[in-house]
Design an enzyme around this catalytic site. Structure first.
Site, mmCIF file in Angstrom:
data_model
loop_
_atom_site.group_PDB
_atom_site.id
_atom_site.type_symbol
_atom_site.label_atom_id
_atom_site.label_comp_id
_atom_site.label_asym_id
_atom_site.label_seq_id
_atom_site.Cartn_x
_atom_site.Cartn_y
_atom_site.Cartn_z
ATOM 1 N N THR A 71 30.777 50.255 28.251
ATOM 2 C CA THR A 71 30.615 49.133 29.072
ATOM 3 C C THR A 71 30.668 49.463 30.633
ATOM 4 O O THR A 71 31.218 50.198 30.964
ATOM 5 C CB THR A 71 31.422 47.960 28.987
ATOM 6 O OG1 THR A 71 31.428 46.949 29.924
ATOM 7 C CG2 THR A 71 33.056 48.477 28.962
ATOM 8 N N GLU B 82 31.689 47.425 32.691
ATOM 9 C CA GLU B 82 32.924 46.978 33.240
ATOM 10 C C GLU B 82 33.895 48.478 33.724
ATOM 11 O O GLU B 82 34.696 48.239 34.617
ATOM 12 C CB GLU B 82 33.920 46.418 32.304
ATOM 13 C CG GLU B 82 33.491 44.727 32.414
ATOM 14 C CD GLU B 82 33.489 44.098 33.662
ATOM 15 O OE1 GLU B 82 34.855 43.891 33.877
ATOM 16 O OE2 GLU B 82 32.524 43.586 34.106
ATOM 17 N N TYR C 220 40.688 45.467 29.732
ATOM 18 C CA TYR C 220 39.681 45.558 29.253
ATOM 19 C C TYR C 220 38.853 46.882 29.613
ATOM 20 O O TYR C 220 38.670 47.858 28.485
ATOM 21 C CB TYR C 220 38.732 44.345 29.350
ATOM 22 C CG TYR C 220 37.142 44.706 28.592
ATOM 23 C CD1 TYR C 220 37.241 44.621 27.175
ATOM 24 C CD2 TYR C 220 36.376 44.981 29.320
ATOM 25 C CE1 TYR C 220 36.001 44.792 26.613
ATOM 26 C CE2 TYR C 220 34.847 45.334 28.592
ATOM 27 C CZ TYR C 220 34.946 45.170 27.439
ATOM 28 O OH TYR C 220 33.568 45.219 26.815
ATOM 29 N N LYS D 285 38.616 50.545 27.533
ATOM 30 C CA LYS D 285 37.057 50.992 27.100
ATOM 31 C C LYS D 285 37.031 52.413 27.924
ATOM 32 O O LYS D 285 36.388 53.192 27.171
ATOM 33 C CB LYS D 285 36.170 50.194 27.762
ATOM 34 C CG LYS D 285 35.993 48.958 26.946
ATOM 35 C CD LYS D 285 34.921 49.053 25.593
ATOM 36 C CE LYS D 285 34.582 47.854 24.885
ATOM 37 N NZ LYS D 285 34.157 48.003 23.591
HETATM 38 P P1 NAP Z 1 31.716 39.555 20.622
HETATM 39 O O1 NAP Z 1 30.701 38.735 20.424
HETATM 40 O O2 NAP Z 1 33.186 39.122 21.386
HETATM 41 O O3 NAP Z 1 32.313 40.292 19.306
HETATM 42 C C1 NAP Z 1 33.410 41.251 19.125
HETATM 43 C C2 NAP Z 1 33.663 41.422 17.722
HETATM 44 O O4 NAP Z 1 34.709 42.169 17.621
HETATM 45 C C3 NAP Z 1 33.963 40.186 16.647
HETATM 46 O O5 NAP Z 1 33.284 40.543 15.599
HETATM 47 C C4 NAP Z 1 35.457 40.401 16.546
HETATM 48 O O6 NAP Z 1 35.756 39.571 15.418
HETATM 49 C C5 NAP Z 1 35.641 41.944 16.372
HETATM 50 N N1 NAP Z 1 37.363 42.117 16.702
HETATM 51 C C6 NAP Z 1 37.886 41.628 17.757
HETATM 52 N N2 NAP Z 1 38.934 42.106 17.528
HETATM 53 C C7 NAP Z 1 39.027 42.811 16.472
HETATM 54 C C8 NAP Z 1 40.129 43.395 15.509
HETATM 55 N N3 NAP Z 1 41.294 43.695 16.094
HETATM 56 N N4 NAP Z 1 39.534 44.088 14.583
HETATM 57 C C9 NAP Z 1 38.413 43.902 13.976
HETATM 58 N N5 NAP Z 1 37.482 43.308 14.755
HETATM 59 C C10 NAP Z 1 37.763 42.822 15.873
HETATM 60 O O7 NAP Z 1 31.175 40.848 21.439
HETATM 61 P P2 NAP Z 1 29.670 41.370 21.623
HETATM 62 O O8 NAP Z 1 29.293 40.857 23.065
HETATM 63 O O9 NAP Z 1 29.394 41.378 20.675
HETATM 64 O O10 NAP Z 1 29.823 42.825 22.093
HETATM 65 C C11 NAP Z 1 30.317 44.068 21.027
HETATM 66 C C12 NAP Z 1 30.847 45.177 21.789
HETATM 67 O O11 NAP Z 1 30.019 45.493 23.024
HETATM 68 C C13 NAP Z 1 32.172 44.962 22.212
HETATM 69 O O12 NAP Z 1 32.974 46.083 21.846
HETATM 70 C C14 NAP Z 1 32.138 44.639 23.643
HETATM 71 O O13 NAP Z 1 33.369 45.052 24.512
HETATM 72 C C15 NAP Z 1 30.887 45.630 24.055
HETATM 73 N N6 NAP Z 1 30.170 45.421 25.070
HETATM 74 C C16 NAP Z 1 29.390 44.111 25.154
HETATM 75 C C17 NAP Z 1 28.582 43.830 26.343
HETATM 76 C C18 NAP Z 1 28.055 42.505 26.540
HETATM 77 O O14 NAP Z 1 27.530 42.258 27.515
HETATM 78 N N7 NAP Z 1 27.941 41.757 25.550
HETATM 79 C C19 NAP Z 1 28.514 44.735 27.438
HETATM 80 C C20 NAP Z 1 29.079 46.105 27.166
HETATM 81 C C21 NAP Z 1 30.101 46.291 26.079
HETATM 82 P P3 NAP Z 1 36.070 38.029 15.467
HETATM 83 O O15 NAP Z 1 34.750 37.457 15.153
HETATM 84 O O16 NAP Z 1 36.920 37.896 14.245
HETATM 85 O O17 NAP Z 1 36.839 37.726 16.619
HETATM 86 O O1 F7E Z 2 31.971 37.157 33.610
HETATM 87 C C1 F7E Z 2 32.517 35.387 36.474
HETATM 88 C C2 F7E Z 2 33.342 36.317 36.301
HETATM 89 O O2 F7E Z 2 32.811 36.728 31.403
HETATM 90 C C3 F7E Z 2 30.826 37.514 34.480
HETATM 91 C C4 F7E Z 2 31.799 41.108 28.530
HETATM 92 O O3 F7E Z 2 30.663 40.988 27.612
HETATM 93 O O4 F7E Z 2 30.174 42.129 30.095
HETATM 94 C C5 F7E Z 2 31.041 40.882 30.052
HETATM 95 O O5 F7E Z 2 32.112 40.988 30.995
HETATM 96 C C6 F7E Z 2 30.981 37.172 36.006
HETATM 97 C C7 F7E Z 2 32.721 37.554 36.178
HETATM 98 O O6 F7E Z 2 31.284 38.679 31.775
HETATM 99 C C8 F7E Z 2 33.394 32.040 35.654
HETATM 100 O O7 F7E Z 2 34.422 36.459 37.354
HETATM 101 C C9 F7E Z 2 32.860 32.944 37.352
HETATM 102 O O8 F7E Z 2 32.412 38.110 37.610
HETATM 103 O O9 F7E Z 2 30.469 36.450 31.734
HETATM 104 P P1 F7E Z 2 31.528 37.006 32.095
HETATM 105 P P2 F7E Z 2 32.036 40.089 32.012
HETATM 106 O O10 F7E Z 2 33.444 39.777 32.636
HETATM 107 O O11 F7E Z 2 30.982 40.646 33.059
HETATM 108 C C10 F7E Z 2 30.818 43.281 30.271
HETATM 109 C C11 F7E Z 2 29.719 44.442 30.469
HETATM 110 C C12 F7E Z 2 31.582 43.597 28.878
HETATM 111 O O12 F7E Z 2 31.577 44.676 28.665
HETATM 112 C C13 F7E Z 2 32.423 42.352 28.359
HETATM 113 O O13 F7E Z 2 32.579 42.786 27.117
HETATM 114 O O14 F7E Z 2 31.291 35.658 36.037
HETATM 115 N N1 F7E Z 2 32.792 33.965 36.584
HETATM 116 N N2 F7E Z 2 33.453 31.841 36.879
HETATM 117 C C14 F7E Z 2 33.285 33.634 35.404
HETATM 118 N N3 F7E Z 2 33.213 34.234 34.208
HETATM 119 C C15 F7E Z 2 33.695 33.513 33.042
HETATM 120 N N4 F7E Z 2 33.640 34.022 31.977
HETATM 121 N N5 F7E Z 2 33.746 31.959 33.374
HETATM 122 C C16 F7E Z 2 33.828 31.018 34.555
HETATM 123 O O15 F7E Z 2 34.104 30.216 34.386
#
Ligand code: NAP
Ligand code: F7E
Length: 350
Positions: free
Chosen positions: A125, A127, A149, A153
């Site tokens: 990620t 992050e 987090y 990662k």
């Molecule tokens: P998500 O919607 O939150 O899905 C996370 C998945 O992980 C869910 O299926 C969840 O299961 C499962 N999980 C959580 N804890 C677990 C555990 N202890 N054992 C087995 N499964 C578990 O996340 P996403 O947006 O699809 O992201 C997919 C991956 O990419 C994650 O690793 C995330 O950190 C990474 N990532 C996401 C982004 C983004 O912007 N979306 C960017 C960079 C990296 P439940 O449904 O049961 O909770």
């Molecule tokens: O926050 C700001 C917050 O929670 C984005 C995950 O998929 O992408 C995701 O992480 C920004 C941050 O995503 C609120 O402070 C303001 O600056 O949508 P977010 P994230 O933290 O960037 C990365 C790439 C991953 O890997 C992660 O798994 O938005 N923000 N106000 C807020 N964020 C939230 N959630 N809620 C608020 O009310």
């Protein structure tokens, strides 16, 4: 027929990746956690629930991981499972380390022992870059994580590189920048906004409470990002790749675009609440995906305002259906208002 094992199939990326792989002709095995209430709504929403095969796995339980590999006999493993909400990782730092960090090593060890030829994708990620830079980030940029987090990662990311180099595993890290969609979790800021704007436009809600709206993110469209994951595993050599759009926008801009779509002035509907601020935030992310473009031939097609439009249209449509009494697989109607959740930040007002 190729077999793929997708962890986290109930999540946003897991569901889109499963859909993508099914269309490519794969037999898709997905891991899920046993919960007291099933959460397969994304698979149902995409119409693929009956097409995937499910295996119970918790990343806390290494035996369940080994067992899943033995049963599925995968050619490719996509490890998408994680505790993916950055905000929650401050509440549960130990679970973040155990699941998001150590969980990956359990897979790598299982592969080393019983499936050394399987190709492995790790969901890394943006992050991991943390809050130390105001220039765009590439595969060569220094990592300085700013949350439990991101630290977990980065540990996983490093272990993937170590197992690739040390044991010759075909293991890749996809350094994905934020990617969103109509099936994004409701606590992430884009979906929190589009869901609330849809409700406000229909008179079902009055305002949105947000934290730091000056943070900048590089937001792309999730269905396009899962293709990049697959492409990484089709190369001759394993490597790490940034996947991004190379654009960056503030949350403020996302609000403007989202409210514009329903003809409302965003500033009238926003309340800034300290409780949604993180102990440390990442202020600026903008990904340089030149390497992915050159080596994978991957390019993002949906950009910022197109993405906001897709998400908003879908949330408006769903809430309209709900108003008309229609039921369908969807998360928002039974999601508790975040004010219901007491945490370090969201504590009782007395
Ligand atoms: P998500 O919607 O939150 O899905 C996370 C998945 O992980 C869910 O299926 C969840 O299961 C499962 N999980 C959580 N804890 C677990 C555990 N202890 N054992 C087995 N499964 C578990 O996340 P996403 O947006 O699809 O992201 C997919 C991956 O990419 C994650 O690793 C995330 O950190 C990474 N990532 C996401 C982004 C983004 O912007 N979306 C960017 C960079 C990296 P439940 O449904 O049961 O909770
Ligand atoms: O926050 C700001 C917050 O929670 C984005 C995950 O998929 O992408 C995701 O992480 C920004 C941050 O995503 C609120 O402070 C303001 O600056 O949508 P977010 P994230 O933290 O960037 C990365 C790439 C991953 O890997 C992660 O798994 O938005 N923000 N106000 C807020 N964020 C939230 N959630 N809620 C608020 O009310």
């Amino acid at each position: 027929m190729k077999h793929a094992l997708v962890t986290g199939i109930t999540g946003q990326d897991g569901a889109y990746l499963a859909d993508f792989l099914l269309k490519k002709g794969y037999r898709v095995f997905g891991t899920y956690r046993r919960l007291s209430t099933p959460n397969f709504w994304r698979l149902q929403y995409l119409g693929i629930f009956d097409k995937v095969e499910l295996l119970p796995v918790d990343l806390l339980d290494s035996f369940s991981i080994t067992e899943a590999i033995k049963i599925a006999q995968p050619d490719e493993i996509y490890n998408l499972a994680a505790m993916s909400f950055v905000g929650a990782s401050f509440e549960q730092p130990l679970a973040s380390a155990e699941i998001t960090g150590l969980g990956v090593v359990k897979f790598l060890e299982a592969m080393r022992n019983i499936a050394p030829d399987v190709r492995f994708y790790q969901a890394s990620t943006s992050e991991m870059y943390g809050d130390n830079l105001f220039t765009e980030q590439s595969e060569d940029t220094l990592f300085e994580p700013s949350s439990p987090y991101a630290a977990a990662k980065l540990y996983a990311h490093s272990m993937v590189k170590i197992y690739r180099k040390g044991y010759g595993l075909f293991a890749c890290n996809g350094i994905l920048f934020n990617h969103e969609s109509p099936i994004r979790g409701l606590e992430f800021v884009t979906r929190k906004i589009t869901n609330a704007v849809a409700k406000i436009s229909l008179g079902l809600e009055d305002y949105i409470e947000l934290g730091n709206i000056d943070a900048k993110r590089d937001w792309g469209y999730a269905p396009e990002y899962v293709e990049a994951m697959w492409l990484m595993l089709q190369q001759d050599e394993p490597d790490d790749y940034v996947v991004a759009t190379n654009e960056t926008h503030t949350i403020r801009e996302f609000l403007e675009v989202a409210f514009d779509h329903v003809g409302l002035d965003w500033e009238k509907y926003i309340r800034i609440d300290e409780r949604f601020m993180r102990p440390v935030d990442v202020r600026y992310l903008k990904g340089n995906y030149d390497k992915g473009r050159e080596k994978l031939g991957w390019e993002p097609l949906t950009k910022f305002s197109g993405l906001a439009e897709i998400m908003l249209k879908s949330d408006v449509e769903r809430w309209k259906k709900w108003v008309n009494g229609e039921h369908f697989p969807w998360d928002a109607w039974n999601y508790p208002n975040e004010k219901k959740i007491l945490s370090r930040k969201l504590k009782l007002d007395r």
